[in-house]
Design an enzyme around this catalytic site. Sequence first.
Site, PDB file in Angstrom:
ATOM      1  N   CYS A 100      38.347 -13.022 -42.968  1.00 43.32           N
ATOM      2  CA  CYS A 100      37.651 -12.032 -43.770  1.00 43.32           C
ATOM      3  C   CYS A 100      36.166 -12.331 -43.684  1.00 43.32           C
ATOM      4  CB  CYS A 100      38.158 -12.057 -45.213  1.00 43.32           C
ATOM      5  SG  CYS A 100      37.886 -13.636 -46.044  1.00 43.32           S
ATOM      6  N   HIS A 149      29.439  -8.111 -51.205  1.00 38.11           N
ATOM      7  CA  HIS A 149      30.849  -8.113 -50.797  1.00 38.11           C
ATOM      8  C   HIS A 149      31.601  -7.114 -51.670  1.00 38.11           C
ATOM      9  CE1 HIS A 149      34.959  -9.500 -50.135  1.00 38.11           C
ATOM     10  NE2 HIS A 149      34.537 -10.253 -49.136  1.00 38.11           N
TER      11      HIS A 149
END
Length: 639
Positions: free
Chosen positions: A26, A561
Amino acid sequence: MESRQVAEQIITLIGGKNNISQHWHCITRLRFNLHNNELVNVDKLRDIPWVLGVNFLGNQLQVILGSHVTHVFTELHKIVEPHGSAITNEASPPEISETKQNIVNTFFDFLSGIFTPILPAIIGTGLLKGLLALFDMSALIPNGSSEYRILYTISDSAFYFLPILLAFSVARKFKTNEYIAVTLAFILVYPIFQGEPALSFFGITIPNITYNFTVIPIILGVWLLSYINRWVEKIIPASIKIIFVPLLVLIISSIITLSLLAPLGYYVGEYLQQTFSALFNIAGPVAGFIMGGCLSLLVITGMHYAFFPATFSNFKTLGYDFVLLPISLSSNLAQAGATLAVAIKSKNTKLKSIAYSSSLSAIFGITEPAIYGVTMCLKKPFYAALIGGAVGGGIIGSFAVKAFAFSIPGITALPTYVEAGTNNFMFICLAVISSFTLAFIITLFLKLDESGLEPSKDSLPTCRDNTPPHQEIPEKTQSKETNHNKQPPHLCLFAPISGETLPLEQVPDTVFANKIIGDGVAIIPSDNKVYAPIDGTISMVTPSKHAIGITTPDGLDILIHVGIDTVSLNGEGFTLHVNEKDSVKSGDLLIEFDIENITKHSLSTITPVLITNFDEFSELQVINQPYVTSNKTTLLTVN
């Protein structure tokens, strides 16, 4: 150090590439499923340059690399999969030691891994099946009409061909060829084995069993196929593998599966179904009470997946489920009730906002935000939800409530409980209202301990209205880094997105909560647009579009994020408006995202805004405001 060197060291310290079952990444972490977790040298992994942290989440190993993750993953993937293959038949099967050492985690990780990918198809068709009952009762689309028959075919398709859906995900878990596995599933549901007398293959009896709607037979069949495939690969010369490997694998695995494993799996499923039927017939209220009170705990551990085979067996044999789905609905509504009470009772503005939104998502069957963000944090509301779920489960067990289709256990599933000529729908409404109300009332009268959730009292300097964020503004305290009497400059970051603020410590992710990759603050978005908080250059954009990095002219590295674990969406619902190395001004649109799509996948929208190199600066201060507006409210200041 080069990315290749880091990748090689990581592979060595996690037991070599043959120990890697799956690998992906990720925004900040390499993620691994390993055959044997005991081979991991955690201490030495943490000593590798660029590695910021190492932890296990269940059976998943996470190696945190921050901004280096993409480059390291690229090199690591070249080593693990040198030919770019997503599936390798030469991969070693899981070692026996793994099963002995961690059989429970392995079992539930396997179940979640095979059922999670097929849930969208199951839930979509299941909800349609519930709506058809309403259409029939209201005479909107009468049973027997052409329209009804077409819609019924659509609604029944995923269940009828369930072994085919499962074959894909089971093959991926066992690291074997998906297309051969799916062919095996087609063989199981082929009409010749339905309604015909038992067949014989050179003296081997093939029982006459219908495998549509079943789960266990295809799991056992693909498990066998994966080992046969590896064995055949070893004995067939490379020059003729493409011809004879599929032929031999299909013949051998099909005959053994049809004659032995599939019947065994079928009768195991029937036995599970009969066991639960007997249990609820003998002690329905008690069984329902216990399961209703424990279901939230099972969901947290992933153990609820163990009920899936019996649930699908119920649908095949009985046409309905009377265990997992009804009691899950009651349990979820209990979490919603407890969370709503917290929202009303709490004096913490941030917690109130989280609780209101989490309660709404729990009503629609998504309880993770409520459990992890509210009730478990405060503990007492979680216990209240367990009590509410137990009472609702007892009602369901007492009246043998039935769910006639698989759906997300929220209020949208209520049509799946409609049964003409019975009180089934009334009983499920009684159960969920009781669960919700009881959990709500108990929580409302509890004394909540919010001492660890109070917002910081620290004040935050604000930028002048006419001062761009990158310019200097006066500061009353001297920097600890300077030897001059001059006051140090402030870098002010505007909020990149509108919403409620949340301390990083309360983010439901240990990497962000422990500030491993940076310090800052999180935002619970009320808008779907992310703007540049300051002038700078786009230093990083993830392929999945959910995270973006900005570097200012002063050297400040900023990471935004969007959501937690949204890398799993692979860019679905995200739109980028900038590219790497683009120059941006404060207020420029960076990303648009679909909030509903994130919550639909049971993911959190909480958006951390981090300074990843904050240790290079003397001071970082976070705004003390419960709500921020993009491009207007100052979010952070850095000296």
